[in-house]
Design a protein around this motif. Structure first.
Motif, short mmCIF file in Angstrom:
data_model
loop_
_atom_site.label_atom_id
_atom_site.label_comp_id
_atom_site.label_asym_id
_atom_site.label_seq_id
_atom_site.Cartn_x
_atom_site.Cartn_y
_atom_site.Cartn_z
N VAL A 60 24.93 81.56 77.56
CA VAL A 60 23.71 80.76 77.51
C VAL A 60 22.92 80.98 78.81
N LEU A 61 21.65 81.33 78.65
CA LEU A 61 20.78 81.64 79.78
C LEU A 61 19.47 80.87 79.68
N HIS A 62 18.87 80.62 80.84
CA HIS A 62 17.50 80.11 80.86
C HIS A 62 16.62 81.19 80.24
N GLU A 63 15.59 80.79 79.53
CA GLU A 63 14.76 81.77 78.82
C GLU A 63 14.17 82.83 79.75
N THR A 64 13.81 82.49 80.97
CA THR A 64 13.26 83.46 81.91
C THR A 64 14.32 84.48 82.33
N VAL A 65 15.52 84.01 82.58
CA VAL A 65 16.62 84.91 82.93
C VAL A 65 16.89 85.85 81.75
N HIS A 66 16.87 85.31 80.54
CA HIS A 66 17.09 86.14 79.36
C HIS A 66 16.02 87.21 79.22
N ARG A 67 14.79 86.86 79.51
CA ARG A 67 13.70 87.85 79.46
C ARG A 67 13.95 88.97 80.46
N ILE A 68 14.43 88.62 81.65
CA ILE A 68 14.72 89.62 82.69
C ILE A 68 15.82 90.57 82.22
N VAL A 69 16.82 90.04 81.55
CA VAL A 69 17.92 90.88 81.06
C VAL A 69 17.40 91.98 80.14
N HIS A 70 16.42 91.67 79.31
CA HIS A 70 15.93 92.63 78.33
C HIS A 70 14.68 93.40 78.77
N MET A 71 14.00 92.92 79.78
CA MET A 71 12.72 93.49 80.20
C MET A 71 12.87 94.87 80.83
N LYS A 72 11.89 95.72 80.59
CA LYS A 72 11.89 97.07 81.15
C LYS A 72 10.79 97.28 82.20
N ASN A 73 9.73 96.47 82.16
CA ASN A 73 8.61 96.59 83.08
C ASN A 73 9.04 96.09 84.47
N LYS A 74 9.15 97.02 85.42
CA LYS A 74 9.66 96.69 86.76
C LYS A 74 8.79 95.70 87.51
N GLU A 75 7.48 95.80 87.33
CA GLU A 75 6.57 94.87 88.01
C GLU A 75 6.75 93.44 87.50
N LYS A 76 6.89 93.28 86.20
CA LYS A 76 7.11 91.95 85.62
C LYS A 76 8.45 91.39 86.05
N ILE A 77 9.47 92.26 86.08
CA ILE A 77 10.80 91.82 86.53
C ILE A 77 10.72 91.33 87.96
#
Length: 106
Positions: A60-77
């Motif tokens: 179980v993750l906070h939604e923002t942490v979960h987005r980081i796990v899947h995100m590919k855009n380095k600037e957004k990360i």
């Protein structure tokens, strides 16, 4: 019952609630207390690869942490990481999850 996800298996729905309770309603990475709508249940080994809804494959993750796990855009990360102010140990945990998703380390 209000959090039941009809498109998912009963096993997944049961195990995600059990995992939330086992983690005392906190994000496994940041430790932040989770609200009613700001948490996601992540498959450590992606479901599309494993078809595994077992308790041991969920976290179980906070939604923002979960987005980081899947995100590919380095600037957004980078932007999201700046907002979260995570420690090196927490970032290492994110990288373990990213590796399971076949994403590059941050």
């Amino acid at each position: 019952m209000k959090n039941f996800i009809p498109s998912r298996t009963i096993e997944y729905n049961d195990n995600r609630i059990s995992k939330f309770i086992a983690q005392y309603g906190r994000c496994a990475i940041s430790g932040v207390e989770l609200g009613f709508n700001d948490w996601h249940c992540h498959h450590k080994i992606p479901y599309h690869l494993s078809r595994d809804d077992r308790y041991s494959n969920l976290i179980v993750l906070h939604e923002t942490v979960h987005r980081i796990v899947h995100m590919k855009n380095k600037e957004k990360i980078k932007s999201l990481l700046c907002d979260l102010k995570l420690s090196k140990k927490q970032k290492d945990k994110i990288n373990e999850l990213r590796k399971g998703c076949k994403n590059e380390a941050i």
